[in-house]
Design an enzyme around this catalytic site. Structure first.
Site, mmCIF file in Angstrom:
data_model
loop_
_atom_site.group_PDB
_atom_site.id
_atom_site.type_symbol
_atom_site.label_atom_id
_atom_site.label_comp_id
_atom_site.label_asym_id
_atom_site.label_seq_id
_atom_site.Cartn_x
_atom_site.Cartn_y
_atom_site.Cartn_z
ATOM 1 N N ASP A 263 43.957 -26.558 -15.373
ATOM 2 C CA ASP A 263 45.059 -27.793 -15.657
ATOM 3 C C ASP A 263 45.011 -28.215 -16.794
ATOM 4 O O ASP A 263 43.316 -28.394 -17.155
ATOM 5 C CB ASP A 263 44.503 -28.370 -14.021
ATOM 6 C CG ASP A 263 45.450 -29.754 -13.578
ATOM 7 O OD1 ASP A 263 46.954 -29.926 -13.270
ATOM 8 O OD2 ASP A 263 45.973 -30.865 -15.240
ATOM 9 N N ASP A 306 53.314 -25.615 -10.596
ATOM 10 C CA ASP A 306 53.245 -26.549 -9.605
ATOM 11 C C ASP A 306 53.799 -27.827 -10.960
ATOM 12 O O ASP A 306 52.593 -28.589 -11.068
ATOM 13 C CB ASP A 306 51.768 -26.657 -8.555
ATOM 14 C CG ASP A 306 52.900 -28.175 -7.367
ATOM 15 O OD1 ASP A 306 53.751 -28.785 -7.814
ATOM 16 O OD2 ASP A 306 51.382 -28.385 -7.158
ATOM 17 N N CYS A 359 57.173 -30.961 -6.112
ATOM 18 C CA CYS A 359 57.375 -32.439 -4.614
ATOM 19 C C CYS A 359 58.235 -33.365 -4.902
ATOM 20 O O CYS A 359 58.304 -34.083 -4.636
ATOM 21 C CB CYS A 359 55.621 -32.279 -4.844
ATOM 22 S SG CYS A 359 55.136 -33.683 -5.817
#
Length: 429
Positions: A263, A306, A359
């Site tokens: 990340d 993601d 999301c």
């Protein structure tokens, strides 16, 4: 604290959120730090009122004919706290910490207004500029989706199959209300909070400390499963965050093969080290520097992305974000997604799968983003998501929404948070 003090505290927090446009979690945390006498039950009740007021902001304001946080807090307590106006008045009578009562006008509005007469965007508690965006993906069912997105969420757990089976966790969590999800082999669910109660603190349970389960929304578990990670594979989780999907894939891989997680923000990745230790996962290598990924180029069977997004699919849990979202923020997220998509391409080997996840429920971040990517990268072909769904889940599973280039999970269609996933295969050029 009695109900009056809890209600007054919720009003103060809502006023803080409104005046400073700050996240609800921060405002609640600051209130708790400055009012240390409040117990866990008090903080939970205050949080319920605050989050209910934010989830149903438009409808509460419409019914009260008021945009005052004072009236919204009362409305949330009436709507979701299980009290009538008279019962609430009796509960507050004589409480010196209680807020000023509702005005006669607000009381009358609450009693006489018919919800069915409210405009659709108000019934759905949806910012008006977002209505066309919801219609774009959900068509005539957009209002059902918006309404579901304004309800209290359940608490979902993922059983760590490296250490335990669902029936073992159910026994260990007896009394919490945790039950298996019939169509998903690793998921348990605790129903949404009722009235002013709170979810059990499952992270204090010995079973959690032993790594038998993780707290993870069912939608997140589903997209991790659909990524298709299997034993022996080489996987890169490029925007791993705290590692929830990394851990889920590691269990699917039975600790065999390798997952590299990265990340760009080290602070987001930091929790994964303790989570790996607790869960008994041994096939994950965290990376905090992008240069460490150079050796992975053209080696990965799966690259899971993601992607950064607006988070519209999480509005049940973070309703304050709904009211802060702007079209400018949406455009920035779209640009970031395109950049990070292109950044993942060097790591994927021929025949490997690029798994794009958000999301978000907005087509511009999801289906349209993939459509643009495919035009610019003809070496990729789509995996049929309807077939992929059927391969993983039986006939008893709910049916997601299937746009042209992926699938969408949502509170109304699958009883999960909102997620989008598209799986693309890299062909030889």
């Amino acid at each position: 604290m009695r109900l009056g003090g809890r209600l007054q505290a919720a009003i103060e927090v809502l006023q803080d959120i409104k005046s400073r446009r700050r996240p609800a979690a921060e405002a609640l945390k600051d209130w708790g730090l400055s009012h240390r006498f409040a117990g866990a039950g008090d903080r939970a009740a205050i949080g319920n009122i605050v989050y209910d007021a934010l989830r149903e902001r438009y409808l509460l304001e419409w019914r009260m004919d008021s945009d005052d946080p004072h009236d919204a807090a009362f409305g949330a307590l009436l709507e979701d706290g299980g009290l009538s106006l008279d019962e609430l008045a009796r509960s507050l009578d004589g409480d010196r910490f209680a807020p000023e009562p509702l005005s006669e006008h607000s009381r009358n509005m609450w009693l006489t207004k018919n919800i069915d007469e409210a405009p659709d965007y108000i019934r759905g508690n949806l910012p008006q500029w977002c209505v066309p965006l919801f219609q774009d993906i959900f068509g005539s069912h957009w209002l059902d989706e918006a309404v579901a997105l304004a309800k209290r969420p359940p608490l979902d757990l993922r059983v760590n199959r490296l250490k335990a089976k669902p029936e073992k966790i159910v026994r260990e969590l007896a009394g919490t209300g945790a039950k298996p999800v019939s169509w998903f082999d690793s998921a348990l669910r605790i129903p949404p909070i009722e009235k002013l109660k709170r979810h059990p603190n499952v992270q204090a349970e010995p079973a959690f400390q032993k790594g038998y389960f993780e707290v993870q929304d069912l939608g997140s578990q589903i997209v991790a499963r659909l990524a298709g990670a299997k034993a022996g594979m080489q996987v890169l989780d490029y925007c791993a965050g705290a590692g929830g999907k990394t851990l889920a894939m590691a269990a699917d891989m039975e600790n065999r093969g390798q997952i590299h997680c990265y990340d760009a923000e080290k602070a987001r990745l930091a929790p994964i080290f303790e989570r790996l230790r607790r869960s008994g996962v041994r096939n994950v290598q965290p990376h905090v520097n992008i240069s460490e990924l150079d050796a992975l180029k053209e080696q990965m069977d799966i690259v899971l992305l993601d992607a950064p997004c607006t988070g519209t699919g999480t509005w049940r849990r973070r309703p304050d974000a709904k009211w802060r979202l702007t079209d400018g923020q949406l455009e920035r997220r779209i640009a970031e997604q395109k950049t990070v998509l292109n950044a993942t391409l060097p790591y994927l080997k021929t025949g490997g799968h690029l798994v794009y996840i958000t999301c978000s429920l907005l087509s511009s971040e999801n289906d349209k983003q993939i459509a643009t990517f495919l035009k610019e990268n003809p070496q990729f072909k789509e995996i049929d998501m309807k077939n992929l769904w059927q391969q993983h889940f039986g006939k008893d599973a709910p049916r997601p929404v299937f746009p042209e280039h992926g699938l969408v999970l949502s509170p109304a269609s699958t009883d999960t948070d909102g997620f989008f996933i598209s799986v693309l295969e890299k062909r030889s050029t």
